[in-house]
Design a protein around this motif. Structure first.
Motif, short mmCIF file in Angstrom:
data_model
loop_
_atom_site.label_atom_id
_atom_site.label_comp_id
_atom_site.label_asym_id
_atom_site.label_seq_id
_atom_site.Cartn_x
_atom_site.Cartn_y
_atom_site.Cartn_z
N UNK A 130 -3.35 -1.64 -7.09
CA UNK A 130 -4.01 -2.73 -6.35
C UNK A 130 -4.59 -3.77 -7.31
N UNK A 131 -4.41 -3.56 -8.61
CA UNK A 131 -4.95 -4.48 -9.61
C UNK A 131 -3.86 -5.21 -10.39
N UNK A 132 -2.58 -5.10 -9.97
CA UNK A 132 -1.53 -5.87 -10.63
C UNK A 132 -1.88 -7.35 -10.52
N UNK A 133 -1.80 -8.07 -11.62
CA UNK A 133 -2.16 -9.49 -11.60
C UNK A 133 -1.06 -10.33 -10.98
N UNK A 134 -1.38 -11.02 -9.87
CA UNK A 134 -0.46 -11.91 -9.16
C UNK A 134 0.78 -11.19 -8.63
N UNK A 135 0.69 -9.86 -8.43
CA UNK A 135 1.80 -9.07 -7.89
C UNK A 135 1.23 -8.13 -6.83
N UNK A 136 1.13 -8.61 -5.58
CA UNK A 136 0.61 -7.73 -4.53
C UNK A 136 1.59 -6.60 -4.20
N UNK A 137 1.02 -5.51 -3.72
CA UNK A 137 1.81 -4.35 -3.31
C UNK A 137 1.71 -4.23 -1.79
N UNK A 138 2.89 -4.20 -1.15
CA UNK A 138 2.97 -4.15 0.30
C UNK A 138 3.61 -2.85 0.75
N UNK A 139 3.01 -2.21 1.73
CA UNK A 139 3.65 -1.09 2.39
C UNK A 139 4.42 -1.61 3.59
N UNK A 140 5.46 -0.88 3.95
CA UNK A 140 6.22 -1.14 5.18
C UNK A 140 6.41 0.20 5.85
N UNK A 141 5.96 0.33 7.09
CA UNK A 141 6.22 1.55 7.84
C UNK A 141 6.34 1.21 9.32
N UNK A 142 6.79 2.19 10.09
CA UNK A 142 7.09 1.95 11.50
C UNK A 142 5.84 1.94 12.38
N UNK A 143 4.68 2.17 11.82
CA UNK A 143 3.45 2.17 12.61
C UNK A 143 3.08 0.76 13.06
N UNK A 144 2.29 0.69 14.13
CA UNK A 144 1.77 -0.58 14.62
C UNK A 144 0.64 -1.07 13.75
#
Length: 159
Positions: free
Chosen positions: A62-76
């Protein structure tokens, strides 16, 4: 076939959750100045997703500089936001892929034989540059293998 390094991920719109709110957002608008990491899992509160994301927290993703981390899952979006609150890391965000359109655009959907009528994405991770070109791709060939965390971190450092 899922996308590989050198290919460009199609821009998609999905509900992007931040732990409190959610808004329809294009992937291209969510990426940081250096790109982003997209991690696909079946469901946010699955044991494997919980294990993986806690590892990402410990590794400081969560601290990567200018590189966000996104999850993708089937939940609402409400489940995604609850999961993000459970993680207690405001740097992470999740795309709610309720209908599977994001996973389908990545050619990751697989029928789950023990879950009647349910398909989920293969567990995977993609490191993208700001133009959505994949610089690193990993797609698991089973349902339990961990992500190659160090390879992903190296790919992020090379952005």
């Amino acid at each position: 076939m899922p996308p590989t390094a050198g290919e460009t991920v199609a821009d998609f719109d999905a509900l992007l959750c931040d732990g409190e709110t959610f808004r329809s957002t294009a992937l291209s608008d969510a990426l940081g100045a250096r790109g982003g990491v997209v991690v696909c899992t079946g469901f946010a509160f699955s044991a494997i997703a919980q294990n993986w994301w806690k590892r990402f927290v410990r590794a400081g993703w969560d601290e990567f500089e200018d590189v966000p981390v996104f999850g993708v899952s089937r939940d609402g979006p409400y489940a995604q936001n609850e999961f993000l609150r459970w993680l207690d890391r405001p740097g992470f965000r999740f795309f709610a892929d309720v209908n599977g359109t994001v996973s389908e655009s990545l050619d990751l959907l697989a029928d789950r034989s023990h879950m009647a009528g349910v398909s989920t994405p293969w567990r995977s991770a993609f490191v993208l540059d700001p133009d959505r070109e994949i610089t690193y791709a990993f797609v698991a060939d089973d349902w339990i293998s961990p992500l190659p965390r160090e390879e992903i971190e190296t790919a992020v450092a090379d952005l």
